[in-house]
Design a protein around this motif. Sequence first.
Motif, PDB file in Angstrom:
ATOM      1  N   ALA A 107       6.765  33.977  36.771  1.00  0.00           N
ATOM      2  CA  ALA A 107       6.368  33.507  35.434  1.00  0.00           C
ATOM      3  C   ALA A 107       5.365  32.365  35.537  1.00  0.00           C
ATOM      4  O   ALA A 107       4.377  32.316  34.784  1.00  0.00           O
ATOM      5  N   ILE A 108       5.592  31.448  36.477  1.00  0.00           N
ATOM      6  CA  ILE A 108       4.673  30.313  36.662  1.00  0.00           C
ATOM      7  C   ILE A 108       3.305  30.802  37.134  1.00  0.00           C
ATOM      8  O   ILE A 108       2.264  30.372  36.626  1.00  0.00           O
ATOM      9  N   LEU A 109       3.311  31.710  38.115  1.00  0.00           N
ATOM     10  CA  LEU A 109       2.045  32.234  38.628  1.00  0.00           C
ATOM     11  C   LEU A 109       1.296  33.014  37.554  1.00  0.00           C
ATOM     12  O   LEU A 109       0.064  32.909  37.433  1.00  0.00           O
ATOM     13  N   LEU A 110       2.028  33.792  36.765  1.00  0.00           N
ATOM     14  CA  LEU A 110       1.401  34.568  35.704  1.00  0.00           C
ATOM     15  C   LEU A 110       0.777  33.656  34.653  1.00  0.00           C
ATOM     16  O   LEU A 110      -0.362  33.876  34.200  1.00  0.00           O
ATOM     17  N   LEU A 111       1.518  32.624  34.258  1.00  0.00           N
ATOM     18  CA  LEU A 111       0.985  31.673  33.281  1.00  0.00           C
ATOM     19  C   LEU A 111      -0.213  30.922  33.838  1.00  0.00           C
ATOM     20  O   LEU A 111      -1.191  30.675  33.118  1.00  0.00           O
ATOM     21  N   THR A 112      -0.157  30.556  35.116  1.00  0.00           N
ATOM     22  CA  THR A 112      -1.290  29.874  35.747  1.00  0.00           C
ATOM     23  C   THR A 112      -2.536  30.737  35.696  1.00  0.00           C
ATOM     24  O   THR A 112      -3.639  30.270  35.379  1.00  0.00           O
ATOM     25  N   TRP A 113      -2.349  32.018  36.009  1.00  0.00           N
ATOM     26  CA  TRP A 113      -3.485  32.942  35.954  1.00  0.00           C
ATOM     27  C   TRP A 113      -4.038  33.059  34.536  1.00  0.00           C
ATOM     28  O   TRP A 113      -5.250  32.938  34.320  1.00  0.00           O
ATOM     29  N   LEU A 114      -3.164  33.266  33.563  1.00  0.00           N
ATOM     30  CA  LEU A 114      -3.611  33.488  32.181  1.00  0.00           C
ATOM     31  C   LEU A 114      -4.220  32.236  31.554  1.00  0.00           C
ATOM     32  O   LEU A 114      -5.183  32.323  30.792  1.00  0.00           O
ATOM     33  N   LEU A 115      -3.659  31.073  31.867  1.00  0.00           N
ATOM     34  CA  LEU A 115      -4.144  29.836  31.257  1.00  0.00           C
ATOM     35  C   LEU A 115      -5.367  29.287  31.973  1.00  0.00           C
ATOM     36  O   LEU A 115      -6.323  28.825  31.341  1.00  0.00           O
ATOM     37  N   HIS A 116      -5.360  29.322  33.291  1.00  0.00           N
ATOM     38  CA  HIS A 116      -6.436  28.690  34.061  1.00  0.00           C
ATOM     39  C   HIS A 116      -7.649  29.597  34.234  1.00  0.00           C
ATOM     40  O   HIS A 116      -8.799  29.153  34.124  1.00  0.00           O
ATOM     41  N   PHE A 117      -7.405  30.887  34.507  1.00  0.00           N
ATOM     42  CA  PHE A 117      -8.502  31.799  34.799  1.00  0.00           C
ATOM     43  C   PHE A 117      -8.905  32.681  33.616  1.00  0.00           C
ATOM     44  O   PHE A 117     -10.056  33.117  33.533  1.00  0.00           O
ATOM     45  N   ARG A 118      -7.960  32.963  32.707  1.00  0.00           N
ATOM     46  CA  ARG A 118      -8.231  33.912  31.627  1.00  0.00           C
ATOM     47  C   ARG A 118      -8.354  33.272  30.251  1.00  0.00           C
ATOM     48  O   ARG A 118      -8.479  33.968  29.254  1.00  0.00           O
ATOM     49  N   GLY A 119      -8.255  31.951  30.154  1.00  0.00           N
ATOM     50  CA  GLY A 119      -8.561  31.268  28.903  1.00  0.00           C
ATOM     51  C   GLY A 119      -7.401  30.996  27.967  1.00  0.00           C
ATOM     52  O   GLY A 119      -7.560  30.381  26.926  1.00  0.00           O
ATOM     53  N   GLY A 120      -6.189  31.483  28.287  1.00  0.00           N
ATOM     54  CA  GLY A 120      -5.041  31.189  27.454  1.00  0.00           C
ATOM     55  C   GLY A 120      -4.519  32.397  26.689  1.00  0.00           C
ATOM     56  O   GLY A 120      -4.991  33.524  26.867  1.00  0.00           O
ATOM     57  N   LEU A 121      -3.528  32.140  25.810  1.00  0.00           N
ATOM     58  CA  LEU A 121      -2.881  33.205  25.052  1.00  0.00           C
ATOM     59  C   LEU A 121      -2.899  32.865  23.571  1.00  0.00           C
ATOM     60  O   LEU A 121      -2.520  31.764  23.179  1.00  0.00           O
ATOM     61  N   ASP A 122      -3.341  33.802  22.752  1.00  0.00           N
ATOM     62  CA  ASP A 122      -3.343  33.577  21.300  1.00  0.00           C
ATOM     63  C   ASP A 122      -3.510  34.924  20.608  1.00  0.00           C
ATOM     64  O   ASP A 122      -4.597  35.520  20.641  1.00  0.00           O
TER      65      ASP A 122
ATOM     66  N   GLY B  41       9.895  39.944  29.019  1.00  0.00           N
ATOM     67  CA  GLY B  41      10.944  40.779  28.448  1.00  0.00           C
ATOM     68  C   GLY B  41      11.500  41.805  29.404  1.00  0.00           C
ATOM     69  O   GLY B  41      12.677  41.753  29.775  1.00  0.00           O
ATOM     70  N   PHE B  42      10.649  42.712  29.866  1.00  0.00           N
ATOM     71  CA  PHE B  42      11.139  43.909  30.553  1.00  0.00           C
ATOM     72  C   PHE B  42      11.361  43.735  32.045  1.00  0.00           C
ATOM     73  O   PHE B  42      11.982  44.589  32.676  1.00  0.00           O
ATOM     74  N   VAL B  43      10.863  42.643  32.606  1.00  0.00           N
ATOM     75  CA  VAL B  43      11.155  42.358  34.011  1.00  0.00           C
ATOM     76  C   VAL B  43      12.113  41.172  34.104  1.00  0.00           C
ATOM     77  O   VAL B  43      13.244  41.305  34.571  1.00  0.00           O
ATOM     78  N   PHE B  44      11.678  39.995  33.635  1.00  0.00           N
ATOM     79  CA  PHE B  44      12.478  38.783  33.839  1.00  0.00           C
ATOM     80  C   PHE B  44      13.790  38.809  33.057  1.00  0.00           C
ATOM     81  O   PHE B  44      14.869  38.672  33.644  1.00  0.00           O
ATOM     82  N   LEU B  45      13.723  38.981  31.734  1.00  0.00           N
ATOM     83  CA  LEU B  45      14.952  38.962  30.940  1.00  0.00           C
ATOM     84  C   LEU B  45      15.851  40.151  31.266  1.00  0.00           C
ATOM     85  O   LEU B  45      17.079  40.014  31.281  1.00  0.00           O
ATOM     86  N   ALA B  46      15.249  41.304  31.533  1.00  0.00           N
ATOM     87  CA  ALA B  46      16.059  42.463  31.893  1.00  0.00           C
ATOM     88  C   ALA B  46      16.804  42.213  33.206  1.00  0.00           C
ATOM     89  O   ALA B  46      17.990  42.527  33.327  1.00  0.00           O
ATOM     90  N   GLY B  47      16.104  41.639  34.176  1.00  0.00           N
ATOM     91  CA  GLY B  47      16.760  41.320  35.442  1.00  0.00           C
ATOM     92  C   GLY B  47      17.819  40.251  35.289  1.00  0.00           C
ATOM     93  O   GLY B  47      18.911  40.344  35.873  1.00  0.00           O
TER      94      GLY B  47
ATOM     95  N   ARG C 293      19.072  50.129  36.387  1.00  0.00           N
ATOM     96  CA  ARG C 293      18.327  49.826  37.607  1.00  0.00           C
ATOM     97  C   ARG C 293      17.016  50.604  37.651  1.00  0.00           C
ATOM     98  O   ARG C 293      15.978  50.077  38.085  1.00  0.00           O
ATOM     99  N   THR C 294      17.039  51.855  37.200  1.00  0.00           N
ATOM    100  CA  THR C 294      15.815  52.651  37.171  1.00  0.00           C
ATOM    101  C   THR C 294      14.786  52.032  36.241  1.00  0.00           C
ATOM    102  O   THR C 294      13.592  51.930  36.581  1.00  0.00           O
ATOM    103  N   LEU C 295      15.222  51.597  35.069  1.00  0.00           N
ATOM    104  CA  LEU C 295      14.300  50.994  34.108  1.00  0.00           C
ATOM    105  C   LEU C 295      13.729  49.683  34.628  1.00  0.00           C
ATOM    106  O   LEU C 295      12.558  49.362  34.370  1.00  0.00           O
ATOM    107  N   LEU C 296      14.525  48.911  35.367  1.00  0.00           N
ATOM    108  CA  LEU C 296      14.004  47.670  35.938  1.00  0.00           C
ATOM    109  C   LEU C 296      12.881  47.977  36.919  1.00  0.00           C
ATOM    110  O   LEU C 296      11.827  47.325  36.890  1.00  0.00           O
TER     111      LEU C 296
END
Length: 224
Positions: free
Chosen positions: A28-43, A63-69, A167-170
Motif C-alpha cells: 500500500a505504501i509503495l503503491l501510494l508513493t508511485w501514484l502520488l510522487h510519479f503519477r500526480g495524485g488521486l482525485d 479492497g480486493f487484495v489487502f482487505l480481502a486478505g 483463496r482462488t479469488l484472492l
Amino acid sequence: MDNIEGSSLRRRPSRATAVGHFFGVLAAILLLTWLLHFRGGLDLDSDNKDKVFNVHPFLMYAGFVFLAGEAIMAYKTFPMEKKVRKFIHMLLHLVAIVLGIVGINAAFKFHNEVGIPNMFSLHSWLGMGTFCLFCLQWLYSFVTFFFPGAEVSTRGRMLPWHKVGGRTLLYMAVCTAESGLMEKATVMNLRHGTESRLMNFTGLAILFFGIAVDFTISVRVSTI
C-alpha cells in the motif's frame, strides 16, 4: 457445526500472519508513493484524467487484495468469539466490494473521457471476472453462513467450497493487480529507471502478501 466453522479452522497469530501484515502495508505504501510522487495524485473529480485513473489501482488493491486478505487472516487468527470473527470477515469483504465499485467506476470514467475502449485487455477481463465472482461469493456466503443461515448439514458441505473459493479469488485479485501494473508500465513505455523499479517492487510486495495469507491459513506454524 461450531467446530466445523470455528475452532477447528482457527489459527493463532503466527510469524506468517505478521509477514502478511508487513507485505500488505508495504504494498500500500509503495503503491501510494508511485501514484502520488510519479503519477500526480488521486482525485475522482479532477480535470486531470490521470488523477481520475489513479483512484482505480489504489482502491482495487485496498479492497480486493489487502482487505480481502486481512479478512481471511482475521477469521483464522483473531482471538475473539466465532460470531465476532465471522462478522469482521463479512464486513471487510463488504467494504472491499464498495471500494471495488468506486475503483471500477474510476477506470470506466477515465476510459470514456480519453476515448479508450472498455474491457479490451486481459487485465480488464480478469478484474471484472474477479469482481463479479467476489460479489456472488459474498452474497451466497452471507445467506449460507451468516443470515438467515442454512441447515447445519448444508453449511458443512459448502464450507470447503467457500474456503477454496476465497483463496482462488484472492489469487485472482493478485493476478489482476500484477497484470494491471504490467499493462500500465507497457502503456507508459517504462523499461528502466526509478519508477519502473518502484512498480516492480510493488508487484513483488503484492505477490508476497498473497502467499503469506495463503500460508497463514494453510499451514500450522509456530505462534508468536
